[in-house]
Design a protein around this motif. Structure first.
Motif, PDB file in Angstrom:
ATOM      1  N   GLU A   1       0.666  -1.543   0.186  1.00  0.00           N
ATOM      2  CA  GLU A   1      -0.360  -0.094  -0.219  1.00  0.00           C
ATOM      3  C   GLU A   1       0.897   1.521  -0.091  1.00  0.00           C
ATOM      4  O   GLU A   1       0.717   2.273  -0.466  1.00  0.00           O
ATOM      5  CB  GLU A   1      -0.728  -0.273   1.211  1.00  0.00           C
ATOM      6  N   ALA A   2       2.078   0.822   0.739  1.00  0.00           N
ATOM      7  CA  ALA A   2       2.759   2.555   0.403  1.00  0.00           C
ATOM      8  C   ALA A   2       3.667   2.846  -0.346  1.00  0.00           C
ATOM      9  O   ALA A   2       3.659   4.233  -1.119  1.00  0.00           O
ATOM     10  CB  ALA A   2       4.143   2.195   1.786  1.00  0.00           C
ATOM     11  N   SER A   3       3.374   1.731  -1.381  1.00  0.00           N
ATOM     12  CA  SER A   3       4.398   1.632  -2.763  1.00  0.00           C
ATOM     13  C   SER A   3       3.630   2.104  -3.337  1.00  0.00           C
ATOM     14  O   SER A   3       3.724   2.998  -4.597  1.00  0.00           O
ATOM     15  CB  SER A   3       4.823  -0.265  -2.742  1.00  0.00           C
ATOM     16  N   CYS A   4       2.261   1.550  -3.205  1.00  0.00           N
ATOM     17  CA  CYS A   4       1.294   1.965  -4.480  1.00  0.00           C
ATOM     18  C   CYS A   4       0.543   4.067  -3.963  1.00  0.00           C
ATOM     19  O   CYS A   4       0.593   4.440  -5.258  1.00  0.00           O
ATOM     20  CB  CYS A   4      -0.039   1.090  -4.585  1.00  0.00           C
ATOM     21  N   LEU A   5       0.553   3.702  -3.265  1.00  0.00           N
ATOM     22  CA  LEU A   5       0.327   5.178  -2.428  1.00  0.00           C
ATOM     23  C   LEU A   5       1.990   6.422  -3.971  1.00  0.00           C
ATOM     24  O   LEU A   5       1.206   7.178  -3.601  1.00  0.00           O
ATOM     25  CB  LEU A   5       0.675   5.383  -1.119  1.00  0.00           C
ATOM     26  N   ALA A   6       3.002   5.777  -2.778  1.00  0.00           N
ATOM     27  CA  ALA A   6       4.306   6.298  -3.688  1.00  0.00           C
ATOM     28  C   ALA A   6       3.550   6.966  -5.025  1.00  0.00           C
ATOM     29  O   ALA A   6       4.285   7.873  -5.866  1.00  0.00           O
ATOM     30  CB  ALA A   6       5.235   5.737  -3.602  1.00  0.00           C
ATOM     31  N   ASP A   7       3.638   5.878  -5.630  1.00  0.00           N
ATOM     32  CA  ASP A   7       3.626   6.020  -7.284  1.00  0.00           C
ATOM     33  C   ASP A   7       2.431   6.335  -7.362  1.00  0.00           C
ATOM     34  O   ASP A   7       2.308   7.541  -8.456  1.00  0.00           O
ATOM     35  CB  ASP A   7       2.643   4.671  -7.523  1.00  0.00           C
ATOM     36  N   ALA A   8       0.925   7.300  -6.634  1.00  0.00           N
ATOM     37  CA  ALA A   8       0.003   7.497  -7.314  1.00  0.00           C
ATOM     38  C   ALA A   8       0.587   8.706  -6.992  1.00  0.00           C
ATOM     39  O   ALA A   8       0.309  10.078  -7.659  1.00  0.00           O
ATOM     40  CB  ALA A   8      -0.985   6.757  -6.172  1.00  0.00           C
ATOM     41  N   GLU A   9       1.270   9.418  -5.350  1.00  0.00           N
ATOM     42  CA  GLU A   9       1.675  10.426  -6.027  1.00  0.00           C
ATOM     43  C   GLU A   9       2.531  10.760  -6.621  1.00  0.00           C
ATOM     44  O   GLU A   9       1.969  12.115  -7.803  1.00  0.00           O
ATOM     45  CB  GLU A   9       2.363  11.109  -4.890  1.00  0.00           C
ATOM     46  N   ALA A  10       3.300  10.256  -6.844  1.00  0.00           N
ATOM     47  CA  ALA A  10       4.113  10.499  -8.467  1.00  0.00           C
ATOM     48  C   ALA A  10       3.405  10.894  -9.339  1.00  0.00           C
ATOM     49  O   ALA A  10       2.964  11.829 -10.110  1.00  0.00           O
ATOM     50  CB  ALA A  10       4.877   9.436  -8.667  1.00  0.00           C
ATOM     51  N   ARG A  11       2.642   9.876  -9.760  1.00  0.00           N
ATOM     52  CA  ARG A  11       1.879   9.789 -11.187  1.00  0.00           C
ATOM     53  C   ARG A  11       0.791  11.390 -10.979  1.00  0.00           C
ATOM     54  O   ARG A  11       0.328  11.967 -12.326  1.00  0.00           O
ATOM     55  CB  ARG A  11       0.732   8.774 -11.529  1.00  0.00           C
ATOM     56  N   ALA A  12       0.147  11.862  -9.731  1.00  0.00           N
ATOM     57  CA  ALA A  12      -0.497  13.033  -9.546  1.00  0.00           C
ATOM     58  C   ALA A  12       0.088  14.406  -9.634  1.00  0.00           C
ATOM     59  O   ALA A  12      -0.347  14.992 -10.216  1.00  0.00           O
ATOM     60  CB  ALA A  12      -1.165  13.185  -7.870  1.00  0.00           C
ATOM     61  N   ARG A  13       1.874  14.388  -9.493  1.00  0.00           N
ATOM     62  CA  ARG A  13       2.632  15.491  -9.631  1.00  0.00           C
ATOM     63  C   ARG A  13       2.531  15.037 -11.601  1.00  0.00           C
ATOM     64  O   ARG A  13       2.906  16.599 -11.937  1.00  0.00           O
ATOM     65  CB  ARG A  13       3.393  14.552  -9.322  1.00  0.00           C
ATOM     66  N   ARG A  14       2.909  14.085 -12.108  1.00  0.00           N
ATOM     67  CA  ARG A  14       3.090  14.142 -13.405  1.00  0.00           C
ATOM     68  C   ARG A  14       2.280  14.792 -13.981  1.00  0.00           C
ATOM     69  O   ARG A  14       2.084  15.554 -15.320  1.00  0.00           O
ATOM     70  CB  ARG A  14       4.189  12.717 -13.761  1.00  0.00           C
ATOM     71  N   ARG A  15       0.706  14.354 -13.667  1.00  0.00           N
ATOM     72  CA  ARG A  15      -0.405  14.714 -14.245  1.00  0.00           C
ATOM     73  C   ARG A  15      -0.462  16.366 -13.890  1.00  0.00           C
ATOM     74  O   ARG A  15      -0.707  16.919 -14.880  1.00  0.00           O
ATOM     75  CB  ARG A  15      -1.875  14.292 -13.790  1.00  0.00           C
ATOM     76  N   GLU A  16       0.401  16.549 -12.961  1.00  0.00           N
ATOM     77  CA  GLU A  16      -0.044  18.056 -13.274  1.00  0.00           C
ATOM     78  C   GLU A  16       0.898  19.127 -13.790  1.00  0.00           C
ATOM     79  O   GLU A  16       0.485  19.810 -14.493  1.00  0.00           O
ATOM     80  CB  GLU A  16      -0.014  18.090 -11.142  1.00  0.00           C
ATOM     81  N   ARG A  17       1.805  17.832 -14.277  1.00  0.00           N
ATOM     82  CA  ARG A  17       3.023  19.356 -14.998  1.00  0.00           C
ATOM     83  C   ARG A  17       2.211  19.003 -15.756  1.00  0.00           C
ATOM     84  O   ARG A  17       2.713  20.168 -17.157  1.00  0.00           O
ATOM     85  CB  ARG A  17       4.539  18.248 -14.456  1.00  0.00           C
ATOM     86  N   ASP A  18       1.690  17.507 -16.713  1.00  0.00           N
ATOM     87  CA  ASP A  18       1.595  17.816 -17.821  1.00  0.00           C
ATOM     88  C   ASP A  18       0.387  18.560 -18.451  1.00  0.00           C
ATOM     89  O   ASP A  18       0.250  19.393 -19.236  1.00  0.00           O
ATOM     90  CB  ASP A  18       1.149  15.988 -18.118  1.00  0.00           C
ATOM     91  N   ALA A  19      -0.231  18.505 -17.297  1.00  0.00           N
ATOM     92  CA  ALA A  19      -1.269  19.775 -17.284  1.00  0.00           C
ATOM     93  C   ALA A  19      -1.498  21.063 -17.516  1.00  0.00           C
ATOM     94  O   ALA A  19      -1.843  21.931 -18.843  1.00  0.00           O
ATOM     95  CB  ALA A  19      -2.267  20.114 -15.926  1.00  0.00           C
ATOM     96  N   LEU A  20       0.027  22.140 -16.762  1.00  0.00           N
ATOM     97  CA  LEU A  20       0.640  22.394 -16.865  1.00  0.00           C
ATOM     98  C   LEU A  20       1.273  23.299 -17.939  1.00  0.00           C
ATOM     99  O   LEU A  20       0.986  24.182 -19.132  1.00  0.00           O
ATOM    100  CB  LEU A  20       2.017  23.325 -15.826  1.00  0.00           C
ATOM    101  N   ARG A  21       1.705  22.466 -18.582  1.00  0.00           N
ATOM    102  CA  ARG A  21       2.331  21.999 -19.628  1.00  0.00           C
ATOM    103  C   ARG A  21       1.290  22.116 -21.307  1.00  0.00           C
ATOM    104  O   ARG A  21       1.673  22.769 -22.087  1.00  0.00           O
ATOM    105  CB  ARG A  21       3.301  20.350 -20.255  1.00  0.00           C
ATOM    106  N   ARG A  22       0.790  21.189 -21.192  1.00  0.00           N
ATOM    107  CA  ARG A  22      -0.672  21.700 -22.259  1.00  0.00           C
ATOM    108  C   ARG A  22      -0.859  23.171 -22.154  1.00  0.00           C
ATOM    109  O   ARG A  22      -1.536  23.802 -23.029  1.00  0.00           O
ATOM    110  CB  ARG A  22      -1.845  20.550 -22.071  1.00  0.00           C
ATOM    111  N   ALA A  23      -1.542  23.627 -21.009  1.00  0.00           N
ATOM    112  CA  ALA A  23      -2.004  24.801 -20.571  1.00  0.00           C
ATOM    113  C   ALA A  23      -1.319  25.733 -21.226  1.00  0.00           C
ATOM    114  O   ALA A  23      -1.668  26.993 -22.196  1.00  0.00           O
ATOM    115  CB  ALA A  23      -2.261  25.153 -19.157  1.00  0.00           C
TER     116      ALA A  23
END
Length: 221
Positions: free
Chosen positions: A93-115
């Motif tokens: 669960e801790a490993s998946c949570l870390a991955d989820a946080e990383a994916r969320a940060r990547r989605r945020e970066r991608d959204a800023l890039r697309r904007a």
């Protein structure tokens, strides 16, 4: 070979300790045995649903068992989840949570890039509109560029030709704006006139507006 634990539809009693009815049991010599007697009671249940969590919990657990239930309609046992060590589940669960946080940060970066890309594209589209139609009112040109460049809209500005700022695509975007805002086109459609007939009726009005927006009053497209 995986250990298999059954989630029965009719809950039996343990053949050894007589405990029951049993929500889960294993079969030993075709007899139901409870998890306590099978030395599996220390494991915790992880329902199916997250492939990543299941895989990581299984890999981290030195002992695990597959939980199955019989599907009468399909005539077969189907996997319902896993029994794994609690520490292994916590680690997974801790490993998946870390991955989820990383994916969320990547989605945020991608959204800023697309904007940022969208802002640059809308600016380039605006400049091209004003190059082709220098007499187009600035506010109107801004609105056409904004409306046409919306990501995922399927409008002319998001086509390959539009992204390349080809003259035909840019002109088509301006023409569409004029059609809807400066002619009776929408009213004709509301009145039941076919799209083809309505376009034919307003074509000259569109050409007149485009001519007035072009430098030197050139020939409209």
């Amino acid at each position: 070979m995986d250990l298999v634990v059954i989630e029965p539809r009719r809950r039996p009693h343990c053949a050894e300790c007589r405990q029951g009815p049993l929500p889960l049991h294993v079969l030993e010599f075709n007899a139901p045995v409870c998890l306590d007697c099978a030395d599996l009671a220390h494991l915790v249940y992880l329902p199916r649903g997250s492939a990543a969590l299941t895989r990581r919990a299984r890999e981290a657990s030195s002992l695990y068992a597959v939980v199955v239930r019989f599907n009468r309609r399909r005539g077969r046992y189907e996997r319902q989840g896993l029994l794994v060590e609690e520490a292994a589940l916590t680690t997974a669960e801790a490993s998946c949570l870390a991955d989820a946080e990383a994916r969320a940060r990547r989605r945020e970066r991608d959204a800023l890039r697309r904007a940022a890309e969208d802002v640059r594209f809308a600016g380039a589209l605006l400049r091209e509109i004003l190059r082709l139609f220098p007499r187009c009112p600035q506010e109107r040109a801004h609105e056409i560029a904004r409306h046409t460049s919306v990501r995922g809209s399927g409008r002319v500005g998001r086509t390959a030709e539009g992204r390349s700022l080809e003259e035909g695509a840019v002109t088509a975007a301006v023409r569409a704006s004029v059609r809807h805002l400066d002619t009776e086109y929408d009213a004709l459609l509301t009145a039941g006139v076919s799209r083809r007939a309505a376009r034919s009726q307003v074509a000259s009005a569109i050409d007149a507006v485009l001519t007035s927006w072009r430098a030197g009053g050139g020939t409209p497209p």
